[in-house]
Design a protein around this motif. Structure first.
Motif, PDB file in Angstrom:
ATOM      1  N   LEU A 171       0.834  -1.189   0.000  1.00 56.40           N
ATOM      2  CA  LEU A 171       0.000   0.000   0.000  1.00 56.40           C
ATOM      3  C   LEU A 171       0.876   1.249   0.000  1.00 56.40           C
ATOM      4  O   LEU A 171       1.956   1.267   0.595  1.00 56.40           O
ATOM      5  CB  LEU A 171      -0.898   0.025   1.241  1.00 56.40           C
ATOM      6  N   SER A 172       0.403   2.280  -0.653  1.00 52.73           N
ATOM      7  CA  SER A 172       1.122   3.552  -0.622  1.00 52.73           C
ATOM      8  C   SER A 172       0.910   4.219   0.741  1.00 52.73           C
ATOM      9  O   SER A 172       0.067   3.788   1.543  1.00 52.73           O
ATOM     10  CB  SER A 172       0.603   4.491  -1.725  1.00 52.73           C
ATOM     11  N   LYS A 173       1.663   5.281   1.012  1.00 48.45           N
ATOM     12  CA  LYS A 173       1.526   5.992   2.280  1.00 48.45           C
ATOM     13  C   LYS A 173       0.123   6.547   2.437  1.00 48.45           C
ATOM     14  O   LYS A 173      -0.470   6.486   3.516  1.00 48.45           O
ATOM     15  CB  LYS A 173       2.553   7.128   2.340  1.00 48.45           C
ATOM     16  N   ARG A 174      -0.429   7.072   1.357  1.00 50.75           N
ATOM     17  CA  ARG A 174      -1.781   7.628   1.415  1.00 50.75           C
ATOM     18  C   ARG A 174      -2.821   6.540   1.654  1.00 50.75           C
ATOM     19  O   ARG A 174      -3.771   6.731   2.411  1.00 50.75           O
ATOM     20  CB  ARG A 174      -2.092   8.382   0.116  1.00 50.75           C
ATOM     21  N   GLU A 175      -2.633   5.394   1.012  1.00 55.38           N
ATOM     22  CA  GLU A 175      -3.586   4.295   1.181  1.00 55.38           C
ATOM     23  C   GLU A 175      -3.516   3.692   2.572  1.00 55.38           C
ATOM     24  O   GLU A 175      -4.438   3.005   3.004  1.00 55.38           O
ATOM     25  CB  GLU A 175      -3.321   3.213   0.134  1.00 55.38           C
ATOM     26  N   SER A 176      -2.407   3.946   3.310  1.00 52.29           N
ATOM     27  CA  SER A 176      -2.235   3.397   4.657  1.00 52.29           C
ATOM     28  C   SER A 176      -2.797   4.310   5.742  1.00 52.29           C
ATOM     29  O   SER A 176      -2.673   4.011   6.929  1.00 52.29           O
ATOM     30  CB  SER A 176      -0.744   3.155   4.933  1.00 52.29           C
ATOM     31  N   MET A 177      -3.389   5.434   5.364  1.00 52.18           N
ATOM     32  CA  MET A 177      -3.929   6.374   6.351  1.00 52.18           C
ATOM     33  C   MET A 177      -5.041   5.721   7.158  1.00 52.18           C
ATOM     34  O   MET A 177      -5.817   4.928   6.637  1.00 52.18           O
ATOM     35  CB  MET A 177      -4.445   7.636   5.656  1.00 52.18           C
ATOM     36  N   GLU A 178      -5.103   6.051   8.478  1.00 51.26           N
ATOM     37  CA  GLU A 178      -6.104   5.489   9.377  1.00 51.26           C
ATOM     38  C   GLU A 178      -6.746   6.603  10.201  1.00 51.26           C
ATOM     39  O   GLU A 178      -6.118   7.638  10.447  1.00 51.26           O
ATOM     40  CB  GLU A 178      -5.457   4.476  10.349  1.00 51.26           C
ATOM     41  N   TRP A 179      -7.994   6.372  10.637  1.00 54.74           N
ATOM     42  CA  TRP A 179      -8.638   7.305  11.549  1.00 54.74           C
ATOM     43  C   TRP A 179      -8.054   7.089  12.945  1.00 54.74           C
ATOM     44  O   TRP A 179      -7.952   5.955  13.420  1.00 54.74           O
ATOM     45  CB  TRP A 179     -10.145   7.074  11.583  1.00 54.74           C
ATOM     46  N   ARG A 180      -7.667   8.158  13.600  1.00 64.48           N
ATOM     47  CA  ARG A 180      -7.127   8.082  14.959  1.00 64.48           C
ATOM     48  C   ARG A 180      -7.794   9.139  15.840  1.00 64.48           C
ATOM     49  O   ARG A 180      -8.162  10.215  15.374  1.00 64.48           O
ATOM     50  CB  ARG A 180      -5.606   8.317  14.955  1.00 64.48           C
ATOM     51  N   PRO A 187      -0.141   5.906  12.639  1.00 68.76           N
ATOM     52  CA  PRO A 187       0.252   4.507  12.428  1.00 68.76           C
ATOM     53  C   PRO A 187       1.672   4.434  11.879  1.00 68.76           C
ATOM     54  O   PRO A 187       2.147   5.354  11.227  1.00 68.76           O
ATOM     55  CB  PRO A 187      -0.768   4.002  11.401  1.00 68.76           C
ATOM     56  N   ARG A 188       2.358   3.340  12.170  1.00 68.31           N
ATOM     57  CA  ARG A 188       3.728   3.158  11.690  1.00 68.31           C
ATOM     58  C   ARG A 188       3.704   2.281  10.437  1.00 68.31           C
ATOM     59  O   ARG A 188       2.994   1.286  10.374  1.00 68.31           O
ATOM     60  CB  ARG A 188       4.585   2.515  12.773  1.00 68.31           C
ATOM     61  N   LYS A 189       4.469   2.681   9.452  1.00 71.35           N
ATOM     62  CA  LYS A 189       4.523   1.932   8.200  1.00 71.35           C
ATOM     63  C   LYS A 189       5.967   1.547   7.934  1.00 71.35           C
ATOM     64  O   LYS A 189       6.839   2.412   7.855  1.00 71.35           O
ATOM     65  CB  LYS A 189       3.977   2.788   7.040  1.00 71.35           C
ATOM     66  N   PHE A 190       6.212   0.273   7.839  1.00 70.49           N
ATOM     67  CA  PHE A 190       7.564  -0.212   7.607  1.00 70.49           C
ATOM     68  C   PHE A 190       7.836  -0.299   6.104  1.00 70.49           C
ATOM     69  O   PHE A 190       6.943  -0.589   5.316  1.00 70.49           O
ATOM     70  CB  PHE A 190       7.761  -1.590   8.259  1.00 70.49           C
ATOM     71  N   ARG A 191       9.066  -0.020   5.748  1.00 73.34           N
ATOM     72  CA  ARG A 191       9.437  -0.060   4.341  1.00 73.34           C
ATOM     73  C   ARG A 191       9.442  -1.502   3.837  1.00 73.34           C
ATOM     74  O   ARG A 191      10.109  -2.364   4.402  1.00 73.34           O
ATOM     75  CB  ARG A 191      10.818   0.571   4.143  1.00 73.34           C
ATOM     76  N   ASN A 296      -7.629   0.371 -11.467  1.00 67.19           N
ATOM     77  CA  ASN A 296      -8.613  -0.050 -10.461  1.00 67.19           C
ATOM     78  C   ASN A 296      -8.359  -1.477  -9.991  1.00 67.19           C
ATOM     79  O   ASN A 296      -8.529  -1.792  -8.811  1.00 67.19           O
ATOM     80  CB  ASN A 296     -10.024   0.061 -11.041  1.00 67.19           C
ATOM     81  N   LEU A 297      -7.946  -2.340 -10.927  1.00 66.91           N
ATOM     82  CA  LEU A 297      -7.638  -3.727 -10.555  1.00 66.91           C
ATOM     83  C   LEU A 297      -6.490  -3.777  -9.558  1.00 66.91           C
ATOM     84  O   LEU A 297      -6.577  -4.427  -8.505  1.00 66.91           O
ATOM     85  CB  LEU A 297      -7.279  -4.530 -11.812  1.00 66.91           C
ATOM     86  N   LYS A 298      -5.417  -3.083  -9.848  1.00 62.80           N
ATOM     87  CA  LYS A 298      -4.236  -3.140  -8.985  1.00 62.80           C
ATOM     88  C   LYS A 298      -4.463  -2.441  -7.659  1.00 62.80           C
ATOM     89  O   LYS A 298      -3.890  -2.822  -6.636  1.00 62.80           O
ATOM     90  CB  LYS A 298      -3.044  -2.551  -9.737  1.00 62.80           C
ATOM     91  N   LYS A 299      -5.305  -1.411  -7.666  1.00 63.40           N
ATOM     92  CA  LYS A 299      -5.642  -0.747  -6.409  1.00 63.40           C
ATOM     93  C   LYS A 299      -6.387  -1.708  -5.486  1.00 63.40           C
ATOM     94  O   LYS A 299      -6.174  -1.715  -4.266  1.00 63.40           O
ATOM     95  CB  LYS A 299      -6.499   0.487  -6.700  1.00 63.40           C
ATOM     96  N   ASP A 300      -7.247  -2.532  -6.069  1.00 68.65           N
ATOM     97  CA  ASP A 300      -8.007  -3.509  -5.290  1.00 68.65           C
ATOM     98  C   ASP A 300      -7.100  -4.607  -4.728  1.00 68.65           C
ATOM     99  O   ASP A 300      -7.299  -5.082  -3.603  1.00 68.65           O
ATOM    100  CB  ASP A 300      -9.097  -4.129  -6.171  1.00 68.65           C
ATOM    101  N   LEU A 301      -6.092  -5.005  -5.495  1.00 71.86           N
ATOM    102  CA  LEU A 301      -5.210  -6.099  -5.059  1.00 71.86           C
ATOM    103  C   LEU A 301      -4.068  -5.619  -4.170  1.00 71.86           C
ATOM    104  O   LEU A 301      -3.435  -6.429  -3.492  1.00 71.86           O
ATOM    105  CB  LEU A 301      -4.617  -6.804  -6.285  1.00 71.86           C
ATOM    106  N   ARG A 302      -3.809  -4.302  -4.170  1.00 76.67           N
ATOM    107  CA  ARG A 302      -2.656  -3.771  -3.439  1.00 76.67           C
ATOM    108  C   ARG A 302      -2.788  -4.036  -1.942  1.00 76.67           C
ATOM    109  O   ARG A 302      -3.850  -3.876  -1.353  1.00 76.67           O
ATOM    110  CB  ARG A 302      -2.527  -2.271  -3.699  1.00 76.67           C
ATOM    111  N   GLY A 303      -1.685  -4.471  -1.339  1.00 83.14           N
ATOM    112  CA  GLY A 303      -1.668  -4.754   0.086  1.00 83.14           C
ATOM    113  C   GLY A 303      -2.011  -6.187   0.433  1.00 83.14           C
ATOM    114  O   GLY A 303      -1.896  -6.589   1.591  1.00 83.14           O
ATOM    115  N   ARG A 304      -2.415  -6.960  -0.564  1.00 79.60           N
ATOM    116  CA  ARG A 304      -2.776  -8.362  -0.330  1.00 79.60           C
ATOM    117  C   ARG A 304      -1.626  -9.282  -0.756  1.00 79.60           C
ATOM    118  O   ARG A 304      -0.952  -9.019  -1.748  1.00 79.60           O
ATOM    119  CB  ARG A 304      -4.044  -8.719  -1.109  1.00 79.60           C
ATOM    120  N   HIS A 305      -1.423 -10.339   0.013  1.00 82.29           N
ATOM    121  CA  HIS A 305      -0.359 -11.318  -0.278  1.00 82.29           C
ATOM    122  C   HIS A 305      -0.978 -12.539  -0.968  1.00 82.29           C
ATOM    123  O   HIS A 305      -1.998 -13.064  -0.513  1.00 82.29           O
ATOM    124  CB  HIS A 305       0.338 -11.754   1.007  1.00 82.29           C
TER     125      HIS A 305
END
Length: 352
Positions: A171-180, A187-191, A296-305
């Motif tokens: 996921l990109s940094k923007r896609e990793s944003m969370e409500w706090r 949130p911490r994001k590891f490279r 759109n396809l890759k955005k949906d699959l991003r972050g999944r293993h």
């Protein structure tokens, strides 16, 4: 409190201080007369001290600080020349070079010059004048083809391309944003790196949905022979899934990759009875698969293993299963807007 009232209070405090009253007694006297409108004890104490030390004036002291700079035409012209000479200059550097405060520099840049600092955007290629002209010509030809019956023309289009799908795309940094909640840390994001394992998928689709998805076998080459065979397979899928579409006519929209323009591939297009739409080179922004479907396809699959090819292929197929016809029609209809925009920007790349 108004300015007149401040002066009135201070005059009373000055008088009572000269009579020798303490700040607390002065405060009590003021409360007895003014009630809730009486100044606070800290104000009484401060002004009582000033008068004891010899201050005569009832006015506030002049504030220290930098004199407000007047923005003149000469200063605006100076900042403009500096920025146009080097558009990467920082505000601090412009301030030092112009002898203006950073606040004045920002005011000139934003309010007078209407400028803001923006990040560069990546484009596929530095287009030449001839290439931009070619893009405009293709855009105009397509719009003329659509004319007043654009929907009917769009429904005849079949488009497709190849894309690599990764086992893992972080996921990109923007896609990793969370409500706090307030006070919670971010949130911490590891490279992490993209997976080197991937699968190539060739996807053909039209205004109604997916026509064909072909996953290339490992250790095989995507060449003109492979693509020609795929086109014949595509024709069979159109026959089965879109009754009457072949009779009405199919317009094939694909890019100018070597495997698409090779003689054997062109022969297959003719054998299948497809009409080929003209597509300008180096123009993924004019290809529906690139500017819409694949993103759109890759955005949906991003972050999944994904653990193997079969799991990844199933995820790709599942992504399209619940998409309505309107989803696919929108992707191809956007081509009209992009053609108009391409003409408007004189053949330069279209962002959105």
């Amino acid at each position: 409190m108004s300015e007149v009232t401040k002066i009135e209070y201070r005059a009373v405090i000055k008088f009572l201080t000269r009579e020798g009253l303490s700040p607390q007694n002065i405060k009590n006297r003021l409360d007895g007369v003014y009630g809730e409108n009486s100044p606070s004890y800290s104000v009484v104490k401060d002004w009582s001290k000033r008068f004891r030390l010899g201050q005569e004036s009832l006015e506030d002291d002049a504030r220290t600080g930098r004199t407000v700079e007047v923005v003149t035409n000469d200063k605006i012209a100076l900042v403009e020349d500096l920025v146009l000479g080097d558009r990467r200059l920082k505000v601090k550097e412009i301030s030092q070079m112009s002898a203006l405060s950073e606040t004045s520099v920002r005011r000139i840049l934003h309010d007078h010059l209407g400028m803001s600092k923006v990040s560069a955007r990546w484009v596929p290629k530095q287009l030449s004048a001839l290439q931009r002209q070619r893009r405009v010509e293709c855009a105009r030809t397509f719009l003329e083809l659509c004319g007043d019956n654009s929907e009917d023309v769009l429904k005849t289009i079949v488009t497709g391309d190849e894309t690599m799908v990764l086992y893992y795309d972080p996921l990109s940094k923007r896609e990793s944003m969370e409500w706090r909640r307030k006070g919670e840390g971010p949130p911490r994001k590891f490279r992490v790196c993209q997976s080197t394992k991937k699968v190539m998928a060739t996807i053909f689709w039209d205004c109604e949905g997916i026509l064909l998805i072909d996953f290339k076998e490992r250790n095989t080459t995507v060449n003109a022979t492979y693509y020609a065979a795929l086109l014949h397979k595509l024709r069979q899928q159109i026959r089965e899934k879109r009754r009457g579409k072949l009779t009405r006519g199919v317009r094939l929209l694909h890019d100018n990759a070597p495997v698409h323009t090779a003689g054997i591939a062109q022969a297959a297009i003719r054998d299948c009875g497809f009409e080929q739409l003209d597509h300008p080179p180096y123009s993924p922004d004019m290809a529906p698969s690139d500017y819409y479907l694949f993103g759109n396809l890759k955005k949906d699959l991003r972050g999944r293993h994904f653990s193997d090819d079969d799991e990844l292929k199933s995820a790709v197929l599942a992504h399209f299963e619940d998409k309505p016809k309107s989803y696919f029609f929108k992707g191809i209809e956007l081509l009209l807007k992009r053609c108009n925009k391409c003409i408007e920007v004189r053949g330069d790349y279209v962002e959105k």
